[in-house]
Design a protein around this motif. Structure first.
Motif, PDB file in Angstrom:
ATOM      1  N   UNK A 141      24.548  17.266  48.145  1.00 21.54           N
ATOM      2  CA  UNK A 141      23.191  16.878  48.509  1.00 21.54           C
ATOM      3  C   UNK A 141      22.276  17.195  47.338  1.00 21.54           C
ATOM      4  N   UNK A 142      21.143  16.502  47.271  1.00 23.52           N
ATOM      5  CA  UNK A 142      20.134  16.805  46.262  1.00 23.52           C
ATOM      6  C   UNK A 142      18.850  17.143  47.000  1.00 23.52           C
ATOM      7  N   UNK A 143      18.341  18.337  46.738  1.00 24.09           N
ATOM      8  CA  UNK A 143      17.106  18.792  47.366  1.00 24.09           C
ATOM      9  C   UNK A 143      15.987  18.683  46.326  1.00 24.09           C
ATOM     10  N   UNK A 144      14.905  18.041  46.718  1.00 24.03           N
ATOM     11  CA  UNK A 144      13.770  17.881  45.807  1.00 24.03           C
ATOM     12  C   UNK A 144      12.719  18.930  46.122  1.00 24.03           C
ATOM     13  N   UNK A 145      12.150  19.497  45.077  1.00 30.85           N
ATOM     14  CA  UNK A 145      10.983  20.357  45.247  1.00 30.85           C
ATOM     15  C   UNK A 145      10.030  20.085  44.095  1.00 30.85           C
ATOM     16  N   UNK A 146       8.910  20.761  44.080  1.00 31.51           N
ATOM     17  CA  UNK A 146       7.879  20.443  43.095  1.00 31.51           C
ATOM     18  C   UNK A 146       8.314  20.691  41.661  1.00 31.51           C
ATOM     19  N   UNK A 147       9.042  21.759  41.422  1.00 36.08           N
ATOM     20  CA  UNK A 147       9.405  22.102  40.052  1.00 36.08           C
ATOM     21  C   UNK A 147      10.522  21.222  39.511  1.00 36.08           C
ATOM     22  N   UNK A 173      29.196  26.815  49.541  1.00 34.52           N
ATOM     23  CA  UNK A 173      28.084  26.139  48.879  1.00 34.52           C
ATOM     24  C   UNK A 173      27.488  26.997  47.770  1.00 34.52           C
ATOM     25  N   UNK A 174      26.998  26.307  46.744  1.00 29.28           N
ATOM     26  CA  UNK A 174      26.212  26.938  45.686  1.00 29.28           C
ATOM     27  C   UNK A 174      25.195  25.916  45.200  1.00 29.28           C
ATOM     28  N   UNK A 175      24.149  26.406  44.559  1.00 31.85           N
ATOM     29  CA  UNK A 175      23.069  25.518  44.119  1.00 31.85           C
ATOM     30  C   UNK A 175      22.893  25.604  42.610  1.00 31.85           C
ATOM     31  N   UNK A 176      22.604  24.429  42.033  1.00 32.52           N
ATOM     32  CA  UNK A 176      22.345  24.362  40.599  1.00 32.52           C
ATOM     33  C   UNK A 176      20.981  23.688  40.402  1.00 32.52           C
ATOM     34  N   UNK A 177      20.029  24.387  39.765  1.00 31.05           N
ATOM     35  CA  UNK A 177      18.769  23.720  39.434  1.00 31.05           C
ATOM     36  C   UNK A 177      19.036  22.591  38.437  1.00 31.05           C
ATOM     37  N   UNK A 178      18.447  21.436  38.677  1.00 27.41           N
ATOM     38  CA  UNK A 178      18.669  20.277  37.809  1.00 27.41           C
ATOM     39  C   UNK A 178      17.720  20.351  36.614  1.00 27.41           C
TER      40      UNK A 178
END
Length: 165
Positions: free
Chosen positions: A116-122, A135-140
């Motif tokens: 999944x891709x989660x969008x946020x302001x930054x 699960x793990x997360x990677x900032x794009x």
């Protein structure tokens, strides 16, 4: 023919067959384009006659649909376009639908898949899953994402300790 989801029909509007669409695109003006649109399930092909944007929703008049009873069946359905009608994106900008399912390669090791891709302001955040379903997360951001190879379905990374535990 590959179809791409561009909106969600939230409700009807008025009695003359208009519908309200929550856009799933960063470019809601695309509903003004003279292209074919498709409504899910039976993949009903529709043409858009008129649009207007209001408070984040797109209000649409479909050609050939002139009263509320004709469009009620579209409520809570998704609206799609043909893949070839997608907009050309600038370099280093990708469609979320292209990123989901891509393999994450760190160094020369496969470490997971984008779920999944989660969008946020930054910046966007890639929510990934390893072979054990953890699960793990990677900032794009360019510090971590070194290359995105859409054609081969791989994202090459240079991650720091702690991102994958």
């Amino acid at each position: 023919m590959e179809l791409i989801k561009v909106g969600y029909i939230t409700n009807t509007h008025g009695i003359k067959g208009d519908i309200k669409i929550y856009p799933l695109t960063d470019y809601p003006e695309r509903f003004d384009e003279k292209i074919d649109f498709y409504i899910e399930d039976e993949k009903t092909k529709v043409k858009i006659k008129k649009t207007r944007l209001h408070r984040g929703l797109v209000y649409v008049k479909l050609e050939g649909y002139n009263n509320i009873n004709e469009v009620l069946k579209f409520k809570d359905k998704y609206i799609y376009i043909n893949e070839e009608d997608r907009l050309e994106l600038p370099e280093d900008i990708y469609y979320i639908s292209d990123l989901v399912g891509m393999e994450i390669i760190d160094g020369d090791k496969l470490i997971g898949v984008v779920k999944e891709v989660m969008s946020n302001q930054a910046n966007d955040i890639y929510i990934c899953e390893d072979k054990n379903k953890k699960e793990f997360m990677i900032p794009a951001v360019k510090e971590f994402i070194k290359n995105v190879d859409i054609k081969n379905g791989k994202i090459y990374t240079e991650l720091i300790e702690g991102i994958i535990e």
